[in-house]
Design an enzyme around this catalytic site. Structure first.
Site, PDB file in Angstrom:
ATOM      1  N   HIS A   1     114.245  19.364  59.660  1.00 43.82           N
ATOM      2  CA  HIS A   1     115.380  19.371  60.595  1.00 43.82           C
ATOM      3  C   HIS A   1     115.190  20.455  61.665  1.00 43.82           C
ATOM      4  CE1 HIS A   1     119.835  18.923  61.400  1.00 43.82           C
ATOM      5  NE2 HIS A   1     119.656  20.154  61.849  1.00 43.82           N
ATOM      6  N   GLU A   2     114.849  21.676  61.219  1.00 40.44           N
ATOM      7  CA  GLU A   2     114.710  22.787  62.183  1.00 40.44           C
ATOM      8  C   GLU A   2     113.481  22.600  63.074  1.00 40.44           C
ATOM      9  OE1 GLU A   2     117.150  24.638  62.675  1.00 40.44           O
ATOM     10  OE2 GLU A   2     118.260  24.155  60.849  1.00 40.44           O
TER      11      GLU A   2
ATOM     12  N   GLU B   1      90.481  16.568  55.604  1.00 42.45           N
ATOM     13  CA  GLU B   1      90.411  17.964  55.184  1.00 42.45           C
ATOM     14  C   GLU B   1      89.090  18.220  54.474  1.00 42.45           C
ATOM     15  OE1 GLU B   1      95.142  18.504  54.257  1.00 42.45           O
ATOM     16  OE2 GLU B   1      94.035  16.884  53.323  1.00 42.45           O
TER      17      GLU B   1
END
Length: 401
Positions: free
Chosen positions: A149-150, A225
């Site tokens: 959200h942030e 990776e």
């Protein structure tokens, strides 16, 4: 509507080189257990990545710092004060030491009021590309939802209005949530795209090296990776025909990745060096096709019969040779080719390369498919054994191509 260049920018894969700080309170809360904290952060990053996948963003954890001795700046319950202090610390201390696109402070402090996170809106690739999240719940998925959200705010995404929906919910950018959020709403995607086109953040276009990633490799997260040759997501989601989704290794050379669609197409095989199937390639022009009824031409098998069926329907076939002899007249509709505006009649050997004649099955008519200028035999059409039409003439298939 967007320009092609804007669409290219929106569609490009994006990578956020992400740095996480765990403050001293959180370190103490987890009983000074660094390995446990690392696992918790890695799980959060993986959860955040799953949520951002539809937006074509990968969160690459390039640094994880646990403040085991003391905090490097004063972490206060006032969220906006701590956010400002973190921004200044990143700018003066962290960035000179370790380049990053975005940094997060994961804190064990109880932030004032109901806030469990705070971020600068629309700030990626700037000095304000930071956010703070309180590790407020043992349930990792809840805290990961707040992280998503942030970070969404950093990416220019506003809170959802009541009219914004996502199925299944709840949506990530709801102002108040009690359950782990599931996905971004259509409003969020619109906000994000508007932010991208308005601010054009460039730092998210470069792909970090796999050696820069500090979290353990996860096969299935779409990011190559350490120890992986390819990563195309889960086996169910993988779109790369030459990547083994279960092992994140290339499929062996010679494995068929695209079957031949018809006899003028060729099958493609994996090279063993790439996750992608080689470009679709066609059978060479002149190769016999459809049980020797035709010869391949640019990936198709043109025959007079198929042309009649395509134009008039399945009840039609090619006319007998007598109809095609009309092409020797060189009049309005019956000719082989045009030269300087003049209709050139066909030589006897070329009649099947001029105007097309069709016949309804079980009849003897010479039908001309409706077209004011007449329909001509397609280039590459078989006009005899080892012979094909080329520029209105029936020529040897060996010399035609």
């Amino acid at each position: 509507t967007n320009t092609p260049e804007q669409d290219r920018y929106l569609q490009a894969e994006k990578y956020i080189e992400f740095y996480v700080i765990v403050d001293n309170r959180m370190y103490r809360y987890y009983n000074y257990d660094k390995p446990a904290i690392k696992i918790r952060v890695y799980e959060m990053i993986n959860a955040v990545n799953t949520k951002f996948r539809p937006l074509k963003i990968h969160i690459a954890l390039i640094g994880l710092e646990i403040w085991s001795n003391e905090d490097k700046f004063e972490v206060k319950p006032a969220a906006s004060v701590t956010l400002k202090s973190f921004r200044e610390w990143r700018q003066t201390v962290l960035l000179p030491r370790k380049r990053n696109d975005n940094a997060q402070l994961l804190t064990g402090i109880n932030l004032n009021g109901t806030a469990v996170g705070i971020a600068y809106p629309g700030s990626l690739c700037t000095q304000r590309s930071v956010f703070v999240v309180q590790d407020y719940n043992r349930r990792m998925s809840l805290v990961a939802s707040t992280m998503t959200h942030e970070l969404g705010h950093n990416l220019g995404i506003h809170h959802d209005e009541a009219s914004c929906i996502c199925i299944p919910g709840p949506c990530i950018m709801l102002k108040k949530r009690t359950a782990p959020a599931f996905q971004f709403s259509s409003c969020s995607i619109r906000d994000y795209q508007e932010y991208l086109l308005r601010d054009r953040p460039q730092c998210i276009l470069n792909k970090p090296l796999s050696t820069d990633i500090v979290s353990p490799a996860i096969c299935g997260n779409y990011f190559v990776e350490e120890g992986e040759e390819c990563d195309c997501g889960s086996p169910a989601a993988c779109q790369s025909a030459c990547c083994d989704a279960a092992t994140c290794k290339f499929n062996g050379a010679g494995a068929e990745c695209r079957a031949a669609k018809h006899d003028c197409d060729l099958p493609e095989l994996c090279t063993g060096q790439s996750a992608e199937c080689p470009t679709d390639s066609l059978q060479r022009n002149g190769h016999p096709c459809q049980n020797n009824q035709g010869y391949c031409y640019n990936g198709k098998c043109p025959t007079l019969t198929n042309q009649c069926i395509a134009l008039l329907g399945p009840h039609f076939t090619v006319s007998p040779k007598g109809c095609f002899d009309l092409n020797m007249r060189g009049d309005d509709g019956s000719f082989c080719r045009m030269e300087d505006g003049t209709k050139i009649p066909c030589a006897a050997k070329d009649v099947k390369c001029g105007r097309l004649y069709c016949t309804e099955k079980n009849t003897m008519s010479c039908l001309i498919p409706p077209n004011p200028d007449g329909i001509m035999a397609e280039p590459g059409t078989k006009c005899g054994d080892g012979m094909v039409c080329s520029k209105g003439q029936c020529v040897d298939v060996q010399t035609a191509y």
